[in-house]
Scaffold this active site. Structure first.
Site, PDB file in Angstrom:
ATOM      1  NE  ARG A   5      17.119 -30.468 -27.279  1.00 16.35           N
ATOM      2  CZ  ARG A   5      17.016 -29.602 -28.277  1.00 16.35           C
ATOM      3  NH1 ARG A   5      17.923 -29.588 -29.226  1.00 16.35           N
ATOM      4  NH2 ARG A   5      16.000 -28.765 -28.339  1.00 16.35           N
TER       5      ARG A   5
ATOM      6  CE  LYS B  17       8.292 -27.364 -29.333  1.00 14.17           C
ATOM      7  NZ  LYS B  17       9.339 -28.277 -29.838  1.00 14.17           N
TER       8      LYS B  17
ATOM      9  NE  ARG C 244      10.068 -28.241 -23.974  1.00 15.00           N
ATOM     10  CZ  ARG C 244      11.313 -28.054 -24.393  1.00 15.00           C
ATOM     11  NH1 ARG C 244      12.329 -28.528 -23.682  1.00 15.00           N
ATOM     12  NH2 ARG C 244      11.547 -27.395 -25.510  1.00 15.00           N
TER      13      ARG C 244
END
Length: 302
Positions: free
Chosen positions: A248, A82, A159
């Protein structure tokens, strides 16, 4: 694809021609966050396109398409790239790239009163709380307003559904680009990441060569080696261990995947499967965004 025809490029204006907003984006975000905190609705529920966003009274800031540059968001699993692609588009379009990960790392480097708690959260691969992220993002946006910045590319925010609702309530997002990459390549990329402790440059020592199987195409991603001046100064991020990386990815799938549906329901999501490394992916991403003929594209390194 309707999202591209309707939302890609609002007309641009120079920052000097913009009149001051009646309500700062910083105050709008904080106000919306407080309203969201006191709301009884579940943060996991997806709003319909016509549903009210948190604190609609804070929408006074939102500029019309003729008054600002693009306001885009990048989504994608940790390590997908990203930051790399957002930074390139930032240079191409002349808008700031705001990465919440960088804001968190900057806060850690200042060793303020919350840095110890924040360091523990990051090193374990957990998501930083909404409260902390909102505070850091608001501070950065306020600084940008003071400098007359127009438009942005957000990387790492939102998020969660709660964060997406807050952002939707205070400003207009034109396009959400969701980068996708096979999990085995994601893990290899994260484990190969290196940072120069002196200049802060990002590099990758992993050579990813995945053969085609079970109907999936093969993939090759060459290493991104550092210059000789940085070779002896490379360090590994403390959260780039296999255990933490896999955790994660699990957290992302659980908390952030619903954000993709949130924007897809609003007709703003562009899915983009990375076919390989930067040389293969960058020109295809430009074509997907109708930017392959952009007059400034040669200023961005291939």
């Amino acid at each position: 694809m309707p999202v591209l025809s309707r939302l890609l490029f609002p007309a641009r204006a120079t920052a000097t021609t913009l009149s001051p907003p009646s309500t700062s984006l910083t105050n709008s975000i904080i106000s919306a966050f407080c309203s969201s905190s006191s709301s009884s609705s579940s943060s996991n529920d997806l709003q319909s396109p016509s549903a009210s966003s948190p604190d609609e009274n804070s929408l006074h800031f939102s500029r019309t398409g003729s008054e600002r540059n693009v306001q885009w968001v990048f989504l994608g699993c940790p390590g997908v790239g990203k930051g790399t692609y957002a930074a390139r588009l930032s240079k191409l379009l002349g808008v700031p790239h705001i990465a919440t990960g960088d804001l968190v790392r900057h806060e850690l480097a200042t060793r303020g009163p919350l840095s110890s708690e924040l360091s523990e959260i990051v090193n374990q691969g957990k998501l930083v709380s909404d409260e902390f992220i909102i505070k850091l993002l608001s501070k950065r946006l306020e600084a940008g307003e003071a400098k007359g910045e127009s438009g942005f590319i957000l990387d790492g925010f939102p998020r969660t559904i709660r964060q997406a609702e807050i952002l939707e309530g205070v400003t207009d997002i034109d396009l959400v680009i969701n980068l996708k990459l096979r999990e085995e390549a994601l893990i290899a990329k994260c484990l190969g990441r290196r940072i120069c402790s002196q200049c802060g440059g990002n590099y990758n020592v992993a050579c990813i060569d995945i053969k085609s199987e079970n109907g999936l195409p093969g993939m090759y991603m060459a290493p991104l080696p550092p210059p000789s001046s940085c070779e002896s100064k490379l360090i590994i991020r403390p959260d780039d261990t296999e255990e933490v990386v896999k955790h994660r990815l699990h957290v992302y799938n659980e908390m952030s995947r619903p954000v993709e549906s949130f924007y897809q329901n609003r007709g703003k999501l562009l899915e983009f499967d990375l076919p390989g490394g930067i040389p293969e992916s960058w020109p295809k991403l430009l074509r997907a965004l109708h930017l392959d003929d952009h007059e400034d594209k040669k200023t961005v390194a291939a």
